[in-house]
Design a protein around this motif. Structure first.
Motif, short mmCIF file in Angstrom:
data_model
loop_
_atom_site.label_atom_id
_atom_site.label_comp_id
_atom_site.label_asym_id
_atom_site.label_seq_id
_atom_site.Cartn_x
_atom_site.Cartn_y
_atom_site.Cartn_z
N LEU A 33 0.95 -1.11 0.07
CA LEU A 33 -0.06 -0.10 -0.17
C LEU A 33 0.80 1.22 0.09
O LEU A 33 0.38 2.35 -0.54
CB LEU A 33 -0.87 -0.05 1.32
N ALA A 34 2.00 1.20 0.56
CA ALA A 34 2.80 2.37 0.70
C ALA A 34 3.30 2.72 -0.72
O ALA A 34 3.62 3.77 -1.05
CB ALA A 34 3.83 2.08 1.72
N ARG A 36 2.43 1.66 -3.40
CA ARG A 36 1.08 2.20 -4.47
C ARG A 36 1.02 3.53 -4.38
O ARG A 36 1.09 4.32 -5.34
CB ARG A 36 0.04 1.23 -4.10
N LYS A 37 1.04 4.09 -2.99
CA LYS A 37 0.81 5.29 -2.96
C LYS A 37 2.01 6.34 -3.50
O LYS A 37 1.70 7.52 -4.09
CB LYS A 37 0.80 5.72 -1.35
N ALA A 38 3.24 5.94 -3.24
CA ALA A 38 4.27 6.44 -3.82
C ALA A 38 4.31 6.58 -5.34
O ALA A 38 4.83 7.43 -5.84
CB ALA A 38 5.73 5.48 -3.21
N LYS A 40 1.82 6.25 -7.19
CA LYS A 40 0.77 7.25 -7.76
C LYS A 40 1.15 8.52 -7.72
O LYS A 40 1.08 9.42 -8.70
CB LYS A 40 -0.35 7.10 -6.86
N THR A 41 2.00 8.96 -6.74
CA THR A 41 2.30 10.35 -6.46
C THR A 41 3.55 10.74 -7.59
O THR A 41 3.45 11.49 -8.14
CB THR A 41 2.79 10.54 -5.12
#
Length: 56
Positions: A33-34, A36-38, A40-41
């Motif tokens: 999840l971390a 994925r967030k990075a 996407k950013t």
């Protein structure tokens, strides 16, 4: 039911293995999840730099 949970002399090994597996699986879920967030950013920043119009 208690016989199933007791597992005789192998109980500590089996429950320890279950516990370790659970910790690893939860850790992997948090890591994914971390990441994925990075990702996407980073993608959003890259799209802004190139001037592309998209809903990332």
């Amino acid at each position: 039911m208690t016989e199933l949970l007791d597992m005789g002399k192998y109980g500590p090994y089996i429950w320890g293995a279950y516990g370790a597996s659970l910790v690893v699986i939860i850790g992997l879920m948090i890591w994914v999840l971390a990441e994925r967030k990075a990702t996407k950013t980073q993608l959003r920043e890259l799209l802004e730099m190139t001037g592309s119009k998209s809903d990332a």
